[in-house]
Structures are given as structure tokens and as C-alpha cells.
Motif scaffolding. Structure first.
Motif, mmCIF file in Angstrom:
data_model
loop_
_atom_site.group_PDB
_atom_site.id
_atom_site.type_symbol
_atom_site.label_atom_id
_atom_site.label_comp_id
_atom_site.label_asym_id
_atom_site.label_seq_id
_atom_site.Cartn_x
_atom_site.Cartn_y
_atom_site.Cartn_z
ATOM 1 N N LYS A 25 0.813 -1.224 0.000
ATOM 2 C CA LYS A 25 0.000 0.000 0.000
ATOM 3 C C LYS A 25 0.842 1.268 0.000
ATOM 4 N N GLY A 26 2.169 1.117 -0.092
ATOM 5 C CA GLY A 26 3.034 2.288 -0.170
ATOM 6 C C GLY A 26 3.578 2.773 1.145
ATOM 7 N N THR A 185 -3.036 -0.818 -11.885
ATOM 8 C CA THR A 185 -3.415 -0.357 -10.554
ATOM 9 C C THR A 185 -4.567 -1.191 -10.000
ATOM 10 N N THR A 202 -0.926 5.640 3.702
ATOM 11 C CA THR A 202 -0.802 5.986 2.283
ATOM 12 C C THR A 202 -1.915 5.333 1.463
ATOM 13 N N SER A 204 -2.014 3.353 -1.015
ATOM 14 C CA SER A 204 -1.887 3.421 -2.468
ATOM 15 C C SER A 204 -2.331 2.102 -3.101
ATOM 16 N N ARG A 205 -2.913 2.171 -4.291
ATOM 17 C CA ARG A 205 -3.297 0.971 -5.027
ATOM 18 C C ARG A 205 -2.411 0.760 -6.254
ATOM 19 N N LEU A 206 -1.340 1.549 -6.366
ATOM 20 C CA LEU A 206 -0.397 1.358 -7.464
ATOM 21 C C LEU A 206 0.327 0.033 -7.300
#
Length: 455
Positions: A25-26, A185, A202, A204-206
């Protein structure tokens, strides 16, 4: 030695940070390990075992009771054991019609098993990178722990067994899974999947390229992550990792029960039999049907004809106790029976102590081959017991002798030394506490050790 339990055990260090890394998730997370040591082992070049926990890459830790028990078992045999945590977490699916949620399923973390496509392989790859970093970390402190860098092993159970196999055998960039390069993503998780595991601010879904197969070698550039032996307990492989020869050749030990419903002993998707059970419940969405990767369990690994081309040796202990159950008495037991150890005797080890001894016996030749060089050093130590000083004399003069002093946990101690004529040496012990120590002398011709009592 190294097979039977001969020593008391002490957890010498806890929660040591062996690195940091970015999770799925970053978020940056600290990677920690604990170290278990035999008390009183005179070996200054002890074998090292890196032990990896299971937990579907979303839960579990180095503190799990089965991990702690196995660490103590191997340390009692003379190993130094490091139990490691690694990055956990996977992105979830964007649509799950009827997940296994309360009130019928009382464990709210069960919804965390609805992994999105590619996530299992990516989580395992991150775990492999972290464990390789842990190996380099432990090799870098080999002198502190009296560890031999040439006698390093890695093993684990379930997800930890998958990671251990990747650490040992995923040694060429051509073997990096396609899913571990950059992929699309991840979608937002389904609104009915309220997974509270592994929170990250964070979020993130990257899903970028996960990087090289060696983790972060720049942290300890003078060390490598090579091992000489691997064991996998009810784990598996995503693909055939034996097609490229390995130098040095590895010993590989696998254990599986054929009734395992989580990681099948043959070939099949993660949770294949568990999902069959959920299908029979009708009302609940299976976890990984059509999504999860295919794993090769011990039976499938045995069938790889080119395994010998990898250059190592192999042992499989496959308990033939029938196929996994296709259904439990009710839908609740379907999940509980598969994922909860006390209800799931098939996704575990029948007799952990017996299995640990079998593994140790299989690994023994990797240790003894690096211990006995057939050459001895004649050394006298006096007085012994000693008080504040001790004299050491060698039969032959040589400027190549190195004498080191260790405590009972194998930690090297710095003490003042004086050398007279190449044959005689005196150590100042005045700064040490009373107790039992080990003297080790080495030269180009060999090595020897003596027990030293300080009164």
C-alpha cells in the motif's frame, strides 16, 4: 551434534531491525527478527537457520507458537536461529457478492482472504526479498553470533515455505514471475470487505515493478543471500524453479499431507478444496476460484524430472492420508476447519519434533563437510581455571595463529593480548565476569578450541 537436542536455549536478541521496505500500500515498514542461540556450544562457526512464518501473506509473525517452538528445537541442536517478520498485505477483489462475514463467520479477518489477481505472487516475492535481506544481515554479524556464512539454511511453513523455496531457488531474473513486474493499478476493494489487517496511511493501489530478485543488497554489499539448504513445510512453488543449475548445489526438504485443503499436495489453486467446500455452501463466494495462482505442492515437486539438473539433493516426506475433505458439517466449519490450526490437522505438521530431527539429519552433511579439515593444532592453556590472566602455548611457532574468546552464547569478546615469540600468548581476563568461556585458535593449517573456566 546438530541433530539431537543437546543445549539449553536463550533468545539473545529480539525485534532487531534488519531493514526497511515499502509494502503493497506504499507504507514504509521496519523489518524485524529475533535470534535464538544454544547455550554452551563450543562451535565458533555454528550453522544458521532463517525461519519464516506462515499466514497467507496477510497475517502471522515470528512470535507464532509453532515458529518459536521450531526455533528453540533447532537452537537446542546447536544452530543459531533467526525468526523473521516480512512485509504482509495484499490488495483485495473489487467485487465479492457474498463474502464470509459475521454473524455466521465470527472472525472478521476472514474477508481478508479475497485477494485480487496477481496479489499472492507479488506478496510472496516481497517476502522473498525481505528474507534475502535478513540473510545478508545475519551474515554481516556472523562474528557476533559465531555463525558460519557457509552453513546457512532457510525454512518455513505454508506461506513461509513458499518464501523459503523462492529464496533458495529463484536465483535468475528469468524466473521472476510476470506478475511481479509492473501491473495495472488495483481497483478499490469491495465495500463489503472490511479488512482491518495491515493498515497503511498511504493506502496506495499502485502496483509497480517489485524490483530485483535479491531485495536490497546495497544494505550489506559485501554479503550475499546464498543458502546451502531449504525446507518447506506444506508450502509449494508457483512454477518450476529447477531448470537453472545452482552453485553451490542445494539440499531441499519438503513436507506435505495429502489431505491439506489450503495448499494442496498436488497442483491446484490456493484454497482449492476450501473453495469446493464454500461452493457446496451455495450462499458464499469462494475465496480464490478463477483468481488465485496455481501452486505445486510436494507431490508435484517430486514429479519435476529436471530437479536433478539443479545439482542438489532432495527429500520428500509426504504423508499419504487421503484427499482433503470436500465438505464440513456446516458452512462455518468449512472455513474454520480449513484455516484454524486446532481444527485443521492437515495444514500442519503431524509431529513437529520428529520432523525437525529429520530435517536436521538431512542437512547434517552440509555442516560436517565444512567443519572437519583433518588438521589439528596442539595448544595448551594454563592455568585453567584461571583468575585474571591465562597463558596459551602452541607446539609450533607461527605468526598466523589467531586466538579468539567467546562466551556461552557464541559472542566474540575483545580482550587484551600479548605475544612473546610466536609460540606463546597471554590474555588479560580481568574485565570479564566469572563463568565458562571458549577459546578458539585458528591458523592456515586448521583450528582447535578449549573450554576455559574463569573464577
Amino acid at each position: 551434534v546438530y541433530v539431537d537436542s543437546l543445549y539449553a536455549v536463550q533468545v539473545s536478541d529480539t525485534n532487531l531491525i534488519y531493514g526497511t521496505a515499502v509494502d503493497n500500500k506504499g507504507c514504509t515498514t521496519d523489518l524485524r527478527l529475533d535470534i535464538y542461540k544454544p547455550i554452551g556450544s563450543p562451535d565458533a562457526e555454528r550453522p544458521l537457520l532463517i525461519l519464516v512464518h506462515g499466514g497467507s501473506f496477510i497475517t502471522g509473525s515470528k512470535d507464532a507458537i509453532q515458529v518459536v517452538n521450531m526455533a528453540k528445537d533447532f537452537a537446542a541442536k546447536g544452530y543459531v536461529v533467526a525468526t523473521v517478520n516480512y512485509r504482509l498485505g495484499q490488495h483485495l477483489r473489487s467485487y465479492v457478492p457474498t463474502p464470509t462475514v459475521p454473524p455466521l463467520f465470527t472472525d472478521p479477518t476472514l474477508v481478508c482472504h479475497y485477494f485480487a489477481e496477481n496479489e499472492v505472487e507479488r506478496a510472496a516475492f516481497r517476502g522473498m526479498q525481505d528474507v534475502k535481506d535478513a540473510i545478508r544481515y545475519m551474515k554481516n554479524r556472523a562474528l557476533t553470533d559465531s555463525v558460519s556464512k557457509d552453513k546457512v539454511f532457510v525454512g518455513g511453513e505454508s506461506a513461509g515455505g513458499i518464501i523459503a523455496s523462492m529464496v533458495g531457488f529463484l536465483d535468475d531474473i528469468s524466473e521472476k514471475p510476470d506478475s511481479c513486474f509492473a501491473v495495472s493499478t488495483a481497483a478499490a476493494p469491495a465495500s463489503n470487505l472490511n479488512c482491518t489487517l495491515n493498515p497503511c496511511a498511504t493506502n496506495s493501489r499502485l502496483r509497480p515493478d517489485l524490483g530485483n530478485i535479491d531485495g536490497n543488497p546495497s544494505a550489506f554489499p559485501n554479503e550475499n543471500a546464498e543458502v546451502v539448504g531449504v525446507f518447506s513445510m506444506f508450502g509449494g512453488m508457483f512454477s518450476n524453479l529447477f531448470t537453472i543449475s545452482h552453485n553451490p548445489p542445494l539440499k531441499y526438504y519438503v513436507y506435505h499431507q495429502t489431505c491439506d485443503p489450503v495448499v494442496v499436495a498436488d497442483s491446484g489453486r490456493v484454497y482449492r478444496w476450501l473453495d469446493n467446500c464454500l461452493y457446496n455452501c451455495s450462499a458464499y463466494t469462494p475465496y480464490q476460484a478463477g483468481i488465485g495462482p496455481e501452486l505445486k505442492g510436494a507431490n508435484a515437486i517430486v514429479g519435476y524430472e529436471n530437479m536433478a539438473a539443479h545439482g542438489g539433493s532432495f527429500h520428500a516426506n509426504i504423508v499419504q492420508n487421503g484427499p482433503p475433505p470436500n465438505a464440513w458439517p456446516n458452512c462455518t466449519n468449512c472455513v474454520i476447519g480449513a484455516l484454524t490450526p486446532q481444527y485443521a490437522p492437515c495444514h500442519t505438521v503431524v509431529n513437529p519434533k520428529v520432523e525437525a530431527r529429520s530435517i536436521a539429519q538431512f542437512f547434517l552433511s552440509c555442516i560436517t563437510a565444512r567443519v572437519d579439515n583433518g588438521i589439528s593444532i596442539n595448544m595448551t592453556v594454563s592455568p585453567n581455571p584461571a583468575h585474571d590472566r591465562v597463558k596459551i602455548e602452541f607446539e609450533q611457532a607461527s605468526g598466523l595463529y589467531e586466538v579468539r574468546l567467546f562466551d556461552q552464547l557464541g559472542r566474540a569478546l575483545r580482550v587484551p593480548q600479548s605475544i612473546s615469540d610466536g609460540k606463546k600468548m597471554e590474555l588479560d581476563l580481568s574485565g570479564l565476569e566469572k563463568g565458562t568461556y571458549f577459546l578458539r585458535a585458528t591458523s592456515e593449517g586448521g583450528s582447535t578450541h578449549r573450554v576455559l573456566i574463569l573464577e
